[in-house]
Design a protein around this motif. Structure first.
Motif, PDB file in Angstrom:
ATOM      1  N   ALA A  24      29.669  35.677  38.238  1.00 30.97           N
ATOM      2  CA  ALA A  24      29.841  36.815  39.058  1.00 30.97           C
ATOM      3  C   ALA A  24      30.892  37.766  37.969  1.00 30.97           C
ATOM      4  O   ALA A  24      30.666  38.979  37.897  1.00 30.97           O
ATOM      5  N   ALA A  25      31.723  37.280  37.038  1.00 30.69           N
ATOM      6  CA  ALA A  25      32.540  38.025  36.033  1.00 30.69           C
ATOM      7  C   ALA A  25      31.713  38.551  35.090  1.00 30.69           C
ATOM      8  O   ALA A  25      31.839  39.797  34.611  1.00 30.69           O
ATOM      9  N   TRP A  26      30.553  37.876  34.656  1.00 30.72           N
ATOM     10  CA  TRP A  26      29.604  38.492  33.547  1.00 30.72           C
ATOM     11  C   TRP A  26      28.754  39.488  34.418  1.00 30.72           C
ATOM     12  O   TRP A  26      28.377  40.496  33.508  1.00 30.72           O
ATOM     13  N   ALA A  29      31.140  42.814  34.165  1.00 29.92           N
ATOM     14  CA  ALA A  29      31.502  43.178  32.888  1.00 29.92           C
ATOM     15  C   ALA A  29      30.108  43.568  31.967  1.00 29.92           C
ATOM     16  O   ALA A  29      30.372  44.483  31.215  1.00 29.92           O
ATOM     17  N   GLU A  30      29.063  43.058  32.124  1.00 31.49           N
ATOM     18  CA  GLU A  30      27.906  43.176  31.201  1.00 31.49           C
ATOM     19  C   GLU A  30      26.710  43.815  31.800  1.00 31.49           C
ATOM     20  O   GLU A  30      25.936  44.308  31.139  1.00 31.49           O
ATOM     21  N   ARG A  31      26.651  43.843  33.231  1.00 30.22           N
ATOM     22  CA  ARG A  31      25.429  44.248  33.725  1.00 30.22           C
ATOM     23  C   ARG A  31      25.794  45.329  34.949  1.00 30.22           C
ATOM     24  O   ARG A  31      24.843  45.399  35.986  1.00 30.22           O
ATOM     25  N   THR A  32      26.772  46.133  34.728  1.00 26.52           N
ATOM     26  CA  THR A  32      27.000  47.149  35.754  1.00 26.52           C
ATOM     27  C   THR A  32      27.120  48.689  34.870  1.00 26.52           C
ATOM     28  O   THR A  32      27.516  48.482  33.850  1.00 26.52           O
ATOM     29  N   ILE A  33      26.958  49.613  35.711  1.00 31.54           N
ATOM     30  CA  ILE A  33      27.360  50.992  35.154  1.00 31.54           C
ATOM     31  C   ILE A  33      28.292  51.580  36.247  1.00 31.54           C
ATOM     32  O   ILE A  33      28.049  51.540  37.285  1.00 31.54           O
ATOM     33  N   ARG A  69      25.748  39.309  47.362  1.00 33.95           N
ATOM     34  CA  ARG A  69      26.336  38.020  48.036  1.00 33.95           C
ATOM     35  C   ARG A  69      27.041  37.055  46.844  1.00 33.95           C
ATOM     36  O   ARG A  69      27.641  36.454  47.437  1.00 33.95           O
ATOM     37  N   ILE A  70      26.419  37.071  45.712  1.00 30.96           N
ATOM     38  CA  ILE A  70      27.032  36.275  44.695  1.00 30.96           C
ATOM     39  C   ILE A  70      28.619  36.950  44.438  1.00 30.96           C
ATOM     40  O   ILE A  70      29.648  35.970  44.479  1.00 30.96           O
ATOM     41  N   CYS A  98      25.485  48.871  44.322  1.00 30.74           N
ATOM     42  CA  CYS A  98      26.932  48.673  44.108  1.00 30.74           C
ATOM     43  C   CYS A  98      27.319  47.078  44.503  1.00 30.74           C
ATOM     44  O   CYS A  98      27.227  46.700  45.396  1.00 30.74           O
ATOM     45  N   ILE A  99      28.072  46.749  43.269  1.00 36.91           N
ATOM     46  CA  ILE A  99      28.726  45.477  43.457  1.00 36.91           C
ATOM     47  C   ILE A  99      29.993  45.460  43.088  1.00 36.91           C
ATOM     48  O   ILE A  99      30.632  44.244  42.778  1.00 36.91           O
ATOM     49  N   ASN A 100      30.954  46.527  43.389  1.00 27.95           N
ATOM     50  CA  ASN A 100      32.308  46.577  42.865  1.00 27.95           C
ATOM     51  C   ASN A 100      32.891  45.854  44.165  1.00 27.95           C
ATOM     52  O   ASN A 100      32.872  46.093  45.141  1.00 27.95           O
ATOM     53  N   PRO A 101      33.851  44.791  43.774  1.00 33.47           N
ATOM     54  CA  PRO A 101      34.299  43.835  44.855  1.00 33.47           C
ATOM     55  C   PRO A 101      35.221  44.762  45.720  1.00 33.47           C
ATOM     56  O   PRO A 101      35.631  44.264  47.115  1.00 33.47           O
ATOM     57  N   GLU A 102      35.847  45.866  45.249  1.00 29.68           N
ATOM     58  CA  GLU A 102      36.857  46.626  45.959  1.00 29.68           C
ATOM     59  C   GLU A 102      36.017  47.375  47.131  1.00 29.68           C
ATOM     60  O   GLU A 102      36.635  48.056  47.813  1.00 29.68           O
ATOM     61  N   HIS A 103      34.590  47.580  46.890  1.00 33.79           N
ATOM     62  CA  HIS A 103      33.966  48.559  47.723  1.00 33.79           C
ATOM     63  C   HIS A 103      33.287  47.367  48.622  1.00 33.79           C
ATOM     64  O   HIS A 103      32.699  48.176  49.718  1.00 33.79           O
ATOM     65  N   LEU A 104      33.460  46.243  48.632  1.00 33.61           N
ATOM     66  CA  LEU A 104      32.509  45.188  49.524  1.00 33.61           C
ATOM     67  C   LEU A 104      33.400  44.660  50.391  1.00 33.61           C
ATOM     68  O   LEU A 104      34.625  44.282  49.913  1.00 33.61           O
TER      69      LEU A 104
END
Ligand SMILES: [Zn+2]
Length: 124
Positions: A24-26, A29-33, A69-70, A98-104
């Motif tokens: 999830a951290a990767w 950090a590496e696969r989002t814009i 979900r991850i 969107c996978i920003n944890p603050e938005h989910l």
């Protein structure tokens, strides 16, 4: 091949990861814009269109899974019988990428449908 992700960028080599927290951290950090207007973090890897477009990634067990979900399990305590709401009132665009944890937010299927009707969008 169907490529429904407008934010797609070709993949960098993925390091070997054994824990979902590490994955999830990767991913973040590496696969989002980042969308500078909303703060949404859009997944830049593979995606599927199931009414809404969601990021997909190979889980640490080798099985493909939804990215949100991850992130939900790693950061938000998502339970197997819960769904993830992309919370527009927290600034999220509502896009499934969107996978920003603050938005989910983990929620029940029924509550997510109720919220979807309130926002006038298709529940996901
Ligand atoms: Zn968002």
């Amino acid at each position: 091949m169907d490529r429904p992700n407008p934010y797609y960028v070709p993949s960098k080599r993925r390091p070997k990861m054994t824990s979902e927290a590490e994955l999830a951290a990767w991913m973040l950090a590496e696969r989002t814009i980042e969308d500078p207007e909303t703060g949404c973090l859009y997944w830049t890897g593979a995606a599927v269109n199931v009414g809404n477009v969601y990021g997909m990634v190979q889980g640490t067990n080798g099985v493909p899974d939804y990215c949100h979900r991850i992130i939900g399990r790693a950061y938000l305590g998502l339970q197997p019988d819960e769904v993830i709401d992309h919370v527009v009132s927290r600034g999220c665009s509502g896009l499934g990428l969107c996978i920003n944890p603050e938005h989910l937010e983990p929620t029940t299927q029924a509550e997510n449908i109720r919220r979807g009707q309130r926002w006038g969008k298709v529940a996901a």
